[in-house]
Scaffold this active site. Structure first.
Site, short mmCIF file in Angstrom:
data_model
loop_
_atom_site.label_atom_id
_atom_site.label_comp_id
_atom_site.label_asym_id
_atom_site.label_seq_id
_atom_site.Cartn_x
_atom_site.Cartn_y
_atom_site.Cartn_z
N CYS A 2 0.84 -1.19 0.00
CA CYS A 2 0.00 0.00 0.00
C CYS A 2 0.88 1.26 0.00
CB CYS A 2 -0.92 -0.01 1.22
SG CYS A 2 -1.89 1.48 1.44
N CYS A 52 0.31 3.46 3.08
CA CYS A 52 0.91 2.84 4.28
C CYS A 52 2.41 3.07 4.31
CB CYS A 52 0.58 1.35 4.31
SG CYS A 52 -1.18 0.96 4.34
#
Length: 319
Positions: free
Chosen positions: A74, A77
């Site tokens: 991600c 993230c």
């Protein structure tokens, strides 16, 4: 300065330089000790970022926690990781546990918390969970904990809490889905089975699993609620008696209906015979033979004639 003084100073300087050269290993060791002691607290703060898994997740039910759900692939993230790591270094000072969860490795926790977007941050205080919706900077995280801003957020309902029965079922479902995915990848990548072959295998497994579960439910239902034919040894005898009684009642009803029909037919026949006899007496000319009524026997007509003659004699006597 005379010659003796110069020689004395030269000797002292030489001795000092020699003593420093001999003590160099001690200074080097002291320098390394200082560096180790200064770097040790930093590493301890870095280690304060905890990893939550399906095995130890119950630890977050006690105390205060800030938990990040992330995935290595991600991009958002990846941008948050340095900030989250820096925020974790303040965890011990603020009395809060900072943790992270890799949803790719812990599918059970992903289902338990219903993670639909990444990264997702939860705050937990003694088992009461709230979802963090604020800005994602270190200062915002620190003020969220220090000023107790989490009290203004509505907590997650107990029905959807991670320790509820519903979320336990969701966790098991997510684990099963991840297990199926891994089996699919193993069959297609390691065994060389095509995708359609893997789908056929899973379809057959699902079919037979459904049949097995259906039979199991039937057996359980028969055991919990047994049939009446197995509950009593004289079940068939009672059933036969009930059927015989029912048949006997039906026969009695038919007989009663038949008798009523016979009585009605006899009454209709008697009425028809009387009507025919009256017509014969009134409408027949004298000296002309009377034709037989259709549908009546000679004996019946004779009885009617005798009865009529007796009635006429009674009337003459009365007059």
């Amino acid at each position: 300065m005379d010659v003796d003084t110069a020689c004395y100073l030269t000797g002292r300087i030489g001795k000092t330089m020699f003593s420093l050269q001999r003590k160099r290993p001690v200074w080097i060791c002291f320098l390394f000790l200082v560096i180790y002691l200064t770097s040790h607290p930093v590493s301890a703060k870095m280690d304060s970022l905890k990893e939550v898994t399906d095995v130890n997740w119950e630890e977050i039910l006690t105390g205060e926690w800030m938990i990040e759900f992330y995935a290595p692939w991600c991009p958002a993230c990846q941008q948050l990781q340095p900030v989250w790591t820096e925020f974790a270094s303040w965890g011990d000072d603020m009395g809060v546990n900072i943790a992270k969860v890799d949803v790719t490795e812990q599918p059970g926790l992903s289902g338990r918390f219903i993670i639909t977007s990444l990264p997702t941050i939860y705050h937990s205080k003694d088992g009461v969970f709230r979802r963090y919706q604020g800005a994602r900077t270190k200062d915002d995280f620190l003020s969220f904990i220090d000023e107790q801003k989490w009290k203004a957020i509505e907590p997650v309902s107990s029905w959807f809490g991670p320790s509820s029965c519903l979320m336990n079922s969701m966790s098991a479902l997510f684990k099963l889905s991840m297990f199926i995915r891994r089996c699919h990848n193993y069959m297609t990548e390691q065994l060389g089975i095509p995708n359609w072959g893997s789908y056929v295998i899973f379809g057959l497994v699902t079919l037979f699993s459904g049949l097995f579960l259906g039979l199991l439910l039937v057996f359980i239902a028969d055991f919990v609620f047994p049939s009446r034919r197995f509950s009593s040894p004289d079940y068939y005898q009672k059933k036969h008696m009930e059927q015989s009684r029912l048949i006997h009642d039906q026969e009695d009803e038919h007989e009663a209906d038949g008798e009523e029909d016979d009585d009605e037919e006899e009454e209709e026949e008697d009425g028809d015979q009387d009507e025919v006899w009256r017509r014969r007496r009134r409408g027949s000319p004298e000296g002309r033979p009377e034709p037989k009524a259709q549908g009546f026997s000679d004996e019946a007509l004779r009885k009617r004639a005798v009865g009529s003659h007796a009635e006429e004699e009674e009337e003459e006597e009365d007059t």
